[in-house]
Design an enzyme around this catalytic site. Structure first.
Site, short mmCIF file in Angstrom:
data_model
loop_
_atom_site.label_atom_id
_atom_site.label_comp_id
_atom_site.label_asym_id
_atom_site.label_seq_id
_atom_site.Cartn_x
_atom_site.Cartn_y
_atom_site.Cartn_z
N HIS A 19 0.84 -1.19 -0.01
CA HIS A 19 0.05 -0.01 0.06
C HIS A 19 0.91 1.10 0.27
CE1 HIS A 19 0.52 0.71 4.42
NE2 HIS A 19 0.25 -0.34 4.56
N HIS A 22 3.72 1.49 2.32
CA HIS A 22 5.24 0.55 2.11
C HIS A 22 5.69 1.51 0.70
CE1 HIS A 22 2.37 -2.89 3.30
NE2 HIS A 22 3.13 -2.64 4.34
N CYS A 127 0.65 -9.82 21.56
CA CYS A 127 -0.14 -8.95 20.35
C CYS A 127 0.22 -9.80 18.98
CB CYS A 127 0.41 -7.62 20.18
SG CYS A 127 -0.36 -6.74 18.62
N CYS A 130 1.95 -7.46 16.21
CA CYS A 130 3.32 -6.93 16.57
C CYS A 130 3.97 -8.38 16.50
CB CYS A 130 3.39 -6.60 17.73
SG CYS A 130 2.65 -4.91 17.91
N CYS A 145 -3.61 -2.88 21.92
CA CYS A 145 -2.15 -2.74 21.43
C CYS A 145 -2.51 -1.30 20.57
CB CYS A 145 -1.90 -3.62 20.34
SG CYS A 145 -0.56 -3.35 19.16
N HIS A 148 -2.02 -1.78 16.55
CA HIS A 148 -2.99 -2.64 15.85
C HIS A 148 -4.55 -2.40 16.49
CE1 HIS A 148 0.63 -4.48 14.92
NE2 HIS A 148 0.02 -4.63 13.82
N LYS A 296 -3.68 5.75 11.15
CA LYS A 296 -2.66 5.28 10.15
C LYS A 296 -3.02 4.49 9.18
CE LYS A 296 1.35 2.26 10.51
NZ LYS A 296 1.80 0.68 11.08
N LYS A 299 -3.41 -2.13 6.74
CA LYS A 299 -4.26 -3.30 6.25
C LYS A 299 -5.24 -3.45 7.44
CE LYS A 299 -4.91 -7.69 5.14
NZ LYS A 299 -4.54 -9.18 5.69
N1 MSP Z 1 8.06 -7.10 8.46
C1 MSP Z 1 8.21 -5.98 9.47
C2 MSP Z 1 9.75 -5.04 9.17
C3 MSP Z 1 10.84 -6.21 9.34
S1 MSP Z 1 12.21 -5.23 8.91
C4 MSP Z 1 13.50 -6.17 9.38
C5 MSP Z 1 7.18 -5.04 9.17
N2 MSP Z 1 6.57 -5.16 7.96
S2 MSP Z 1 5.19 -4.31 7.60
O1 MSP Z 1 5.10 -4.70 6.15
O2 MSP Z 1 4.49 -4.05 8.54
O3 MSP Z 1 6.04 -2.78 7.26
C6 MSP Z 1 6.09 -1.69 8.22
C7 MSP Z 1 6.73 -0.67 7.56
O4 MSP Z 1 5.93 -0.30 6.14
C8 MSP Z 1 6.81 0.49 8.16
O5 MSP Z 1 8.04 0.58 8.98
C9 MSP Z 1 6.86 1.67 6.79
O6 MSP Z 1 8.11 1.38 6.40
C10 MSP Z 1 5.91 1.22 5.88
N3 MSP Z 1 4.48 1.64 6.37
C11 MSP Z 1 3.41 1.00 6.70
N4 MSP Z 1 2.39 1.73 6.84
C12 MSP Z 1 2.82 2.87 6.81
C13 MSP Z 1 2.05 4.19 6.81
N5 MSP Z 1 0.79 4.28 6.92
N6 MSP Z 1 2.89 5.31 6.53
C14 MSP Z 1 4.45 5.23 6.36
N7 MSP Z 1 4.71 4.12 6.30
C15 MSP Z 1 4.09 2.96 6.67
O7 MSP Z 1 6.87 -4.12 10.01
#
Ligand code: MSP
Length: 660
Positions: A19, A22, A127, A130, A145, A148, A296, A299
């Protein structure tokens, strides 16, 4: 000077499709990688997917797929998305790859041999979002949490632990003395956190609960905790421990994350590295969230924007520009379609696109599209150059500080001034007067500036910059600072994308490019205007349709929503009437941890009837006080005109067995 730059994104969980959140992190990493390449750095840019853990196993199950089938599919979707968004990564890491498994097992064994892990029993609030136990401080006032917005589950398990506390003093000292975490308010946050003792990190998960993970090399009954596995991707990606060049990249490692995963990156990872005898990374860059309204984008909250849909509607460069321009790095920003459209129309179409279009079409009409020679420069021409150069310099200063919004604003001051300059100097009037030399000098000055804007903006607007630089015939003649055949990491497909080999920031301040006599090719409008009214109407139409569909349909919940309800078998250990409440019984149950449940069933059951019975409870219902007693869950029962019956498993099951 060390000319290597290693940049990483988080590896994304494959339980969600890519999304905009990411995409933002990945676009920032891509822009930084391109920026550094243009400065002559050898860049290694790592991204990938995090494919183990409970969430992934559950998501696969919900789709009736094996975890392997499931992770292969979603990892491909991530790759395709990044390709479509022009992300030029050097290597895509997957935690289910053999290469990564070997690294994780090597690290686990090394730390086990060093005596860093111990076996212990632990109970606490877990959680599943997390994938870890949370401390009380990490719960909100409702006991959920904070990230989440879900109720944690109380778990008790035998596991392997890593004594983080042993390293707290070292980490505190290191972070206080070194500016590793940027922006600095996140460093303060971590330092504050390190004021309190660190709970031990649970690094394993029993296979009886979760088998989708990397097996502990020293105990076959367990797999590795997903975060322990995931963080090591940053080492695997550059060839640790076998490939000789990994250390050179490691010495220049920069990790880009959002604030949601600050703790694993700023506390667990440095301690893991320290215990391994590896120096801590160079920088941790932390950004805020893209929000929808005040929430935020994520998903689990179901409010995501698809970066692909957005880029199909508006263009890849346009979306990249908006994301980098409208978020101040480190802080939250609210996603807004009208703001995106406004950035496209005002900044890209009006200011930049218009400058390019009118200059190039004027050149074509009056100079047969050929760069004229210089005439004498007037004070106005020199003032223009100074303004352009000062904008470029400010851009070059702000960009590597990750102040993309300021960097772009500074550059736009120069772009806007170029429009003022062309209006003031009015080359069309000079042409009418027959003064082609003066008109040509003004045009040349602007075209050189446009070349510099395109070059400077390549990290942000790679597609339009390449189109423009090629129209200006700047691309093929530019000698490169970067050697063309670097393959330091044999496993990586390409360290330097071919297009970047011809580009270098050293041409930013070269006013003689393009050279006189160069034939300029035509390029269509770079940034077409967006019809805001049309787009917003369409958006409203789609929203209204969705709402109508929701109203018409029965109120289904998704399988994921259902799976968030933690239904479990619980054995009644004790039951009694609640004094002063005719309808209530107080039960003590094992599920398998001990809990108290207050249930309104006294009219239908005597306490003794229930003792020893197995019932079904909702284990992650928010605890509530009933008649002064905390009820930690709810039992399931069916009721009709003939009374009430509690639901019991048809055969005896272990207390804590999942129901679903
Ligand atoms: N798999 C773990 C990360 C492991 S790294 C060794 C994880 N994955 S995640 O799919 O949840 O990705 C989290 C990351 O996605 C955030 O740290 C950020 O880089 C990005 N984002 C997810 N949602 C976001 C927003 N709403 N806004 C900005 N960045 C976001 O955590």
């Amino acid at each position: 000077m060390d000319r290597r730059f290693y940049i990483t994104t988080p590896i994304y969980y494959v339980n969600s499709l890519p999304h905009l959140g990411h995409a933002y992190t990945t676009i920032v990493a891509d822009a930084l990688a391109r920026f550094c390449r243009l400065q002559g750095y050898e860049v290694f840019f790592l991204t990938g997917t995090d494919e183990h853990g409970d969430k992934i196993a559950k998501a696969a199950e919900a789709q009736g797929k094996t975890p392997k089938q499931f992770v292969d599919e979603i990892a491909n979707i991530f790759k395709e998305t990044w390709d479509k968004l022009g992300i030029n990564y050097s290597y895509f890491i997957r935690t289910t790859s053999d290469k990564h498994k070997r690294v994780v097992q090597h690290v686990l064994q090394t730390l086990f041999d060093k005596g860093e892990f111990y076996l212990d029993e632990y109970e606490g609030n877990y959680c599943f979002g997390c994938e870890r136990f949370l401390t009380l401080k990490e719960l909100d006032e409702k006991g959920l949490c904070k990230d989440h917005k879900a109720s944690p589950v109380y778990l008790k398990e035998k596991n392997y632990f890593f004594n983080l506390e042993k390293y707290r003093g070292w980490l505190k000292d290191y972070l206080a003395k070194n500016e590793v975490i940027y922006p600095s308010f996140y460093r303060e946050e971590v330092l504050n956190l390190l004021e309190e003792p660190l709970p031990p990190l649970c690094i394993s998960r029993p296979k009886t609960r979760l088998s989708w993970g990397i097996e502990l090399p020293f105990d076959k009954d367990y797999v590795t905790y997903v975060w322990f596995d995931a963080l090591l991707n940053y080492l695997t990606g550059i060839g640790y421990p076998d490939e000789p060049s990994w250390q050179d990249y490691w010495a220049n490692s920069h990790h880009l994350i959002a604030k949601d995963i600050l703790r694993p990156h700023a506390v667990y990872f440095p301690i893991m590295l320290k215990a391994l005898g590896i120096p801590i990374y160079k920088k941790l860059f932390v950004h805020g969230y893209w929000l929808m309204g005040s929430l935020k984008m994520s998903k689990s909250l179901g409010n995501i924007v698809s970066p692909l849909e957005l880029s199909q509607t508006f263009g890849v460069d346009q979306v990249r520009y908006y994301l980098l321009r409208d978020m101040a790095f480190g802080y939250d920003a609210e996603f807004s379609l009208p703001n995106l459209i406004n950035r496209i129309n005002a900044d890209l179409a009006n200011d930049y696109g218009n400058l390019v279009n009118r200059t190039l079409s004027f050149l074509e009409r009056n100079f047969e599209g050929t760069i004229p020679p210089w005439g004498e420069l007037t004070p106005e021409d020199r003032e223009f150059r100074e303004k352009v150069e000062s904008g470029l310099k400010r851009y070059l200063e702000e960009f590597p500080r990750l102040n993309f919004h300021t960097a772009l604003e500074e550059l736009w001051q120069s772009i806007r001034f170029a429009n003022v300059y062309i209006d003031r100097e009015a080359p069309w009037t000079r042409v009418k007067e027959g003064n082609y030399q003066r008109a040509g000098t003004i045009l040349r000055n602007i075209i050189s500036a446009i070349k510099s804007f395109a070059l400077a903006l390549y990290p942000v607007l790679p597609n339009s910059s390449l189109t423009l630089l090629s129209a200006l015939s700047v691309l093929p003649n530019t000698p490169s600072l970067i050697p063309s055949s670097i393959s330091l990491i044999p496993s990586s497909p390409s360290v330097i994308p071919s297009e970047a080999r011809n580009l270098s920031f050293k041409d930013l301040f070269n006013w003689d490019l393009p050279e006189p006599g160069t034939k300029i090719k035509r390029c269509g409008p770079l940034f077409p205007r967006v019809d805001e009214e049309k787009i917003l109407k369409e958006e409203q139409r789609v929203e209204a349709k969705k709402e109508a569909e929701v109203k018409e349909e029965p109120q289904y919940i998704t399988i994921e929503e259902f799976r968030r309800i933690d239904l479990r078998v619980a054995k009644v250990l004790f039951a009694e009437k609640v004094a002063g409440a005719d309808r209530l019984l107080r039960l003590e149950v094992s599920c398998p941890e001990k809990r108290q449940i207050v249930a309104g069933i006294a009219e239908y059951y005597e306490p003794q009837e229930l003792i020893g019975k197995e019932i079904i409870i909702v284990a992650n219902l928010k605890p509530a006080k009933i008649k002064g007693l905390v009820s930690e869950g709810m039992l399931l029962a069916a009721k009709d005109a003939n009374g009430l019956a509690i639901i019991i498993p048809e055969k005896e099951k272990e207390p804590g067995a999942k129901v679903g």
